[in-house]
Write an enzyme that holds these catalytic residues in place. Structure first.
Site, PDB file in Angstrom:
ATOM      1  N   ASP A 149      -3.157 -42.303  13.258  1.00  0.00           N
ATOM      2  CA  ASP A 149      -3.335 -41.194  14.207  1.00  0.00           C
ATOM      3  C   ASP A 149      -2.880 -39.848  13.645  1.00  0.00           C
ATOM      4  OD1 ASP A 149      -4.235 -43.154  15.959  1.00  0.00           O
ATOM      5  OD2 ASP A 149      -2.248 -43.447  16.832  1.00  0.00           O
ATOM      6  N   ARG A 180      -2.036 -46.082  25.030  1.00  0.00           N
ATOM      7  CA  ARG A 180      -0.585 -46.302  25.128  1.00  0.00           C
ATOM      8  C   ARG A 180       0.173 -45.047  24.681  1.00  0.00           C
ATOM      9  NH1 ARG A 180       0.142 -51.506  21.414  1.00  0.00           N
ATOM     10  NH2 ARG A 180      -1.440 -50.377  20.253  1.00  0.00           N
ATOM     11  N   GLN A 232      -5.956 -46.375  10.105  1.00  0.00           N
ATOM     12  CA  GLN A 232      -4.517 -46.636  10.173  1.00  0.00           C
ATOM     13  C   GLN A 232      -3.763 -45.726   9.174  1.00  0.00           C
ATOM     14  OE1 GLN A 232      -6.613 -49.872   9.999  1.00  0.00           O
ATOM     15  NE2 GLN A 232      -6.838 -49.207  12.096  1.00  0.00           N
ATOM     16  N   GLY A 284      -9.013 -45.324  16.207  1.00  0.00           N
ATOM     17  CA  GLY A 284      -9.593 -44.372  17.162  1.00  0.00           C
ATOM     18  C   GLY A 284      -9.516 -43.008  16.499  1.00  0.00           C
ATOM     19  N   HIS A 285     -10.643 -42.500  16.049  1.00  0.00           N
ATOM     20  CA  HIS A 285     -10.654 -41.235  15.304  1.00  0.00           C
ATOM     21  C   HIS A 285     -11.302 -40.158  16.167  1.00  0.00           C
ATOM     22  CE1 HIS A 285     -10.347 -43.536  11.211  1.00  0.00           C
ATOM     23  NE2 HIS A 285      -9.337 -43.752  12.021  1.00  0.00           N
ATOM     24  N   THR A 286     -10.515 -39.143  16.496  1.00  0.00           N
ATOM     25  CA  THR A 286     -10.961 -38.124  17.465  1.00  0.00           C
ATOM     26  C   THR A 286     -11.526 -36.891  16.763  1.00  0.00           C
ATOM     27  OG1 THR A 286      -9.079 -38.867  18.772  1.00  0.00           O
ATOM     28  CG2 THR A 286     -10.233 -36.895  19.549  1.00  0.00           C
ATOM     29  N   GLY A 343      -4.713 -27.208  15.466  1.00  0.00           N
ATOM     30  CA  GLY A 343      -5.223 -27.568  16.784  1.00  0.00           C
ATOM     31  C   GLY A 343      -6.289 -28.637  16.624  1.00  0.00           C
ATOM     32  N   THR A 376      -3.528 -53.846  18.941  1.00  0.00           N
ATOM     33  CA  THR A 376      -4.488 -53.211  19.851  1.00  0.00           C
ATOM     34  C   THR A 376      -5.313 -54.272  20.583  1.00  0.00           C
ATOM     35  OG1 THR A 376      -6.133 -53.089  18.095  1.00  0.00           O
ATOM     36  CG2 THR A 376      -4.707 -51.166  18.368  1.00  0.00           C
ATOM     37  N   ARG A 431     -11.655 -68.050   4.394  1.00  0.00           N
ATOM     38  CA  ARG A 431     -13.027 -68.360   3.949  1.00  0.00           C
ATOM     39  C   ARG A 431     -13.834 -69.089   5.023  1.00  0.00           C
ATOM     40  NH1 ARG A 431     -10.493 -70.775  -1.328  1.00  0.00           N
ATOM     41  NH2 ARG A 431      -9.080 -71.405   0.332  1.00  0.00           N
ATOM     42  N   GLY A 450      -4.798 -37.663  12.400  1.00  0.00           N
ATOM     43  CA  GLY A 450      -5.853 -36.644  12.562  1.00  0.00           C
ATOM     44  C   GLY A 450      -6.971 -36.841  11.539  1.00  0.00           C
ATOM     45  N   LYS A 451      -7.119 -38.086  11.072  1.00  0.00           N
ATOM     46  CA  LYS A 451      -8.127 -38.371  10.030  1.00  0.00           C
ATOM     47  C   LYS A 451      -9.538 -37.993  10.491  1.00  0.00           C
ATOM     48  CE  LYS A 451      -6.611 -42.669  10.046  1.00  0.00           C
ATOM     49  NZ  LYS A 451      -5.353 -42.545  10.799  1.00  0.00           N
TER      50      LYS A 451
HETATM   51  P1  GDP Z   1      -6.824 -40.428  13.641  1.00  0.00           P
HETATM   52  O1  GDP Z   1      -6.745 -41.832  14.123  1.00  0.00           O
HETATM   53  O2  GDP Z   1      -6.022 -40.200  12.404  1.00  0.00           O
HETATM   54  O3  GDP Z   1      -8.219 -39.917  13.505  1.00  0.00           O
HETATM   55  O4  GDP Z   1      -6.127 -39.538  14.770  1.00  0.00           O
HETATM   56  P2  GDP Z   1      -6.353 -39.666  16.366  1.00  0.00           P
HETATM   57  O5  GDP Z   1      -7.659 -39.083  16.695  1.00  0.00           O
HETATM   58  O6  GDP Z   1      -6.061 -41.034  16.827  1.00  0.00           O
HETATM   59  O7  GDP Z   1      -5.143 -38.803  16.903  1.00  0.00           O
HETATM   60  C1  GDP Z   1      -4.987 -37.475  16.555  1.00  0.00           C
HETATM   61  C2  GDP Z   1      -4.963 -36.652  17.865  1.00  0.00           C
HETATM   62  O8  GDP Z   1      -4.499 -35.336  17.574  1.00  0.00           O
HETATM   63  C3  GDP Z   1      -6.344 -36.461  18.460  1.00  0.00           C
HETATM   64  O9  GDP Z   1      -6.220 -36.350  19.838  1.00  0.00           O
HETATM   65  C4  GDP Z   1      -6.808 -35.142  17.852  1.00  0.00           C
HETATM   66  O10 GDP Z   1      -7.756 -34.470  18.657  1.00  0.00           O
HETATM   67  C5  GDP Z   1      -5.520 -34.382  17.816  1.00  0.00           C
HETATM   68  N1  GDP Z   1      -5.366 -33.399  16.713  1.00  0.00           N
HETATM   69  C6  GDP Z   1      -5.834 -33.475  15.442  1.00  0.00           C
HETATM   70  N2  GDP Z   1      -5.362 -32.424  14.725  1.00  0.00           N
HETATM   71  C7  GDP Z   1      -4.608 -31.693  15.568  1.00  0.00           C
HETATM   72  C8  GDP Z   1      -3.838 -30.505  15.405  1.00  0.00           C
HETATM   73  O11 GDP Z   1      -3.738 -29.916  14.342  1.00  0.00           O
HETATM   74  N3  GDP Z   1      -3.157 -30.061  16.509  1.00  0.00           N
HETATM   75  C9  GDP Z   1      -3.202 -30.695  17.717  1.00  0.00           C
HETATM   76  N4  GDP Z   1      -2.512 -30.195  18.719  1.00  0.00           N
HETATM   77  N5  GDP Z   1      -3.923 -31.814  17.905  1.00  0.00           N
HETATM   78  C10 GDP Z   1      -4.605 -32.303  16.828  1.00  0.00           C
HETATM   79  P1  IMO Z   2      -6.130 -45.098  13.445  1.00  0.00           P
HETATM   80  O1  IMO Z   2      -7.210 -45.364  12.432  1.00  0.00           O
HETATM   81  C1  IMO Z   2      -2.258 -46.173  15.142  1.00  0.00           C
HETATM   82  C2  IMO Z   2      -1.218 -50.430  15.100  1.00  0.00           C
HETATM   83  C3  IMO Z   2      -1.120 -51.134  16.435  1.00  0.00           C
HETATM   84  C4  IMO Z   2      -0.092 -52.201  16.122  1.00  0.00           C
HETATM   85  C5  IMO Z   2      -0.422 -52.578  14.676  1.00  0.00           C
HETATM   86  C6  IMO Z   2      -1.306 -53.809  14.554  1.00  0.00           C
HETATM   87  O2  IMO Z   2      -6.635 -44.542  14.719  1.00  0.00           O
HETATM   88  O3  IMO Z   2      -5.040 -44.286  12.837  1.00  0.00           O
HETATM   89  P2  IMO Z   2      -3.843 -54.362  15.060  1.00  0.00           P
HETATM   90  O4  IMO Z   2      -4.683 -54.090  16.258  1.00  0.00           O
HETATM   91  O5  IMO Z   2      -4.350 -53.726  13.800  1.00  0.00           O
HETATM   92  O6  IMO Z   2      -3.549 -55.800  14.879  1.00  0.00           O
HETATM   93  O7  IMO Z   2      -2.426 -53.677  15.398  1.00  0.00           O
HETATM   94  O8  IMO Z   2      -1.099 -51.452  14.126  1.00  0.00           O
HETATM   95  N1  IMO Z   2      -2.485 -49.744  14.854  1.00  0.00           N
HETATM   96  C7  IMO Z   2      -2.646 -48.409  14.893  1.00  0.00           C
HETATM   97  N2  IMO Z   2      -1.781 -47.433  15.214  1.00  0.00           N
HETATM   98  N3  IMO Z   2      -3.506 -45.857  14.734  1.00  0.00           N
HETATM   99  C8  IMO Z   2      -4.374 -46.831  14.377  1.00  0.00           C
HETATM  100  O9  IMO Z   2      -5.582 -46.558  13.826  1.00  0.00           O
HETATM  101  C9  IMO Z   2      -3.969 -48.182  14.485  1.00  0.00           C
HETATM  102  N4  IMO Z   2      -4.578 -49.364  14.250  1.00  0.00           N
HETATM  103  C10 IMO Z   2      -3.660 -50.301  14.464  1.00  0.00           C
HETATM  104  O10 IMO Z   2      -0.685 -50.267  17.450  1.00  0.00           O
HETATM  105  O11 IMO Z   2       1.199 -51.623  16.111  1.00  0.00           O
HETATM  106 MG    MG Z   3      -6.275 -42.883  15.872  1.00  0.00          MG
END
Ligand code: GDP
Ligand code: IMO
Ligand code: MG
Length: 422
Positions: free
Chosen positions: A13, A302, A223, A40-42, A411, A129, A143, A15-16
């Protein structure tokens, strides 16, 4: 040409999704190499927000092909839903997305096993998750897995039935025999049919041939390094290699063909799920970061645990990945924090160390505080626009890690991105 890689350096999470979307115009292909619908990539642009779970984050750009690589585990139900959502927005998914024939499938039984395994662990549960990730990768390594390419074989139903029997036996042994799974199976097969509208390809050949032709490829990680099955806070990890080496095995790219490695991290730390988190804040500051950063899981909703940036852990992740450029996100979340903490070392019985203890439960952080800038960064378009306190914070991180911060995210929107270095 070489493959550039973008990987998370913390617990996911970082911000990928946002950053991949921003830099996609430089690339002909974006390829996901591991993980599955646990991700979950936003992405945010033009006032809209999208969360992608399986589809690479380059999908909103017309000229980019998006590859779901062999290292990814695919739940057809999640993928079909994502395709439907994108098509409603006018995205030509069949033209823009291809899947490796070697990618493994997540079945409804993997999800049931995930839930049963977590329930059996009680208070030591991983906080999965519950998307079936662990059981799907377990089948792959044992396998006994089913792959995307298998779904086109005549004997697929039979193989699925065998898989069902195996899983039901395991579930029964765990005391978790499901009632009827017919509805789940129907939904799954329908979704499998839906995703067969995409091309199933030998993506390792396609990617290497694209490189030979001089095309640029970005490998998108899911991740983060601290969730890597080998190097993360085991057993509180995911079931794949999230680091750069995972891009080689998850796409069929030789290590010699890896180019730039972009390591992405938040200006603080978060973690969702269980497991050690040395710099976690259990106080009002932790709550403040959660609220201000909107730290709620993009996949499960969560609340994310929040804490200060952990530099020994970041340096470890940079070492494992071979990071050549850092990307720092969510610095805006610190706008009104007057004392910003950063972990610079850990206390041990033998004194202070910058090495990550092999068991993170033993890591007692040494925290250094920086003066905050107490103001908005919305006007920042280049390095010189940054308040001196923010510049000091970034300079300290660069000096400690030994790698420059090349992109700063201020942002969630695509436009809130500052290119600091080329
Ligand atoms: P990912 O899994 O690495 O793609 O990240 P997520 O999307 O799960 O979580 C990142 C969250 O931060 C998302 O809600 C994005 O919209 C938000 N976000 C990304 N970059 C920024 C930033 O520079 N500032 C703020 N405030 N939010 C950001
Ligand atoms: P992105 O790509 C944050 C965490 C879960 C749990 C552990 C194992 O959005 O960054 P799993 O479902 O893989 O068996 O869960 O890893 N987890 C993540 N935490 N961002 C993720 O993906 C995650 N993918 C799995 O919360 O602790
Ligand atoms: Mg994510």
């Amino acid at each position: 040409m070489k493959v550039d890689v973008l990987t998370g350096l913390q617990w996911g999470d970082e911000g990928k999704g946002k950053i991949v979307d921003c830099i996609t115009p430089k690339y002909k292909i974006v390829a996901r190499f591991q993980g599955g619908p646990n991700a979950g990539h936003t992405l945010e642009f033009d006032g809209k927000k999208f969360v992608l779970h399986l589809i690479p984050s380059g999908v909103f750009h017309n000229d980019t092909l998006n590859v779901i690589g062999n290292g990814v585990v695919i739940d057809p139900v999640v993928l079909a839903r994502e395709l439907d959502d994108l098509e409603k927005l006018g995205v030509d998914t069949a033209a823009r997305i291809v899947i490796s024939k070697k990618a493994h499938l997540i079945t409804p039984f993997h999800k049931l096993l995930d839930a049963a395994q977590e329930a059996s662990k009680g208070s030591s549960k991983i906080g999965s998750t519950l998307r079936g990730i662990g059981p799907a990768y377990t089948d792959k390594v044992a396998r006994t897995g089913l792959r995307i390419g298998d779904s086109e074989r005549d004997n697929f139903r039979q193989r699925f039935n065998n898989h069902r029997e195996r899983c039901i036996d395991t579930l029964k042994a765990m005391g978790a025999k499901p009632e009827s799974t017919l509805a789940l199976e129907d939904e799954w097969f329908e979704a499998l049919y839906r995703i067969s509208e995409l091309r199933f390809v030998d993506s390792e050949y396609d990617l290497n041939e694209a490189l030979d032709k001089g095309e640029r490829i970005l490998a998108e990680g899911a991740q983060g390094a601290l969730l890597d099955v080998d190097f993360g806070s085991y057993p509180f990890v995911t079931s794949s290699n999230t680091t750069t080496s995972g891009a080689c095995t998850g796409l069929g790219i030789s290590p010699a063909r890896i180019g730039q490695v972009y390591g992405i991290f938040k200006a603080y730390c978060t973690r969702v799920g269980s497991g050690p988190f040395p710099t976690e804040l259990h106080d009002a500051m932790g709550d403040h970061l959660r609220k201000s950063g909107n730290e709620f899981g993009s996949t499960t909703g969560r609340p994310r645990r929040c804490g200060w940036l952990d530099l020994p852990a970041l340096k470890y992740a940079v070492m494992l990945n071979g990071v050549t450029g850092l990307i720092m996100t969510k610095i805006d979340v610190l706008n009104d924090v007057s004392e910003i903490g950063v972990c610079t070392a850990y206390k041990t019985a033998d004194g202070e160390t910058r090495r990550l203890p092999w068991d993170l439960n033993d890591a007692i952080p040494v925290v250094k505080y920086f003066k905050g800038w107490n103001g908005s960064l919305s006007h920042v378009a280049k390095e010189a626009d940054l308040p001196p306190q923010a510049r000091d914070y970034i300079a300290f991180i660069e000096e400690y890690i030994g790698v420059p911060v090349i992109i700063l995210s201020t942002g969630p929107d695509r436009t809130q991105t500052v290119m600091l270095k080329d």
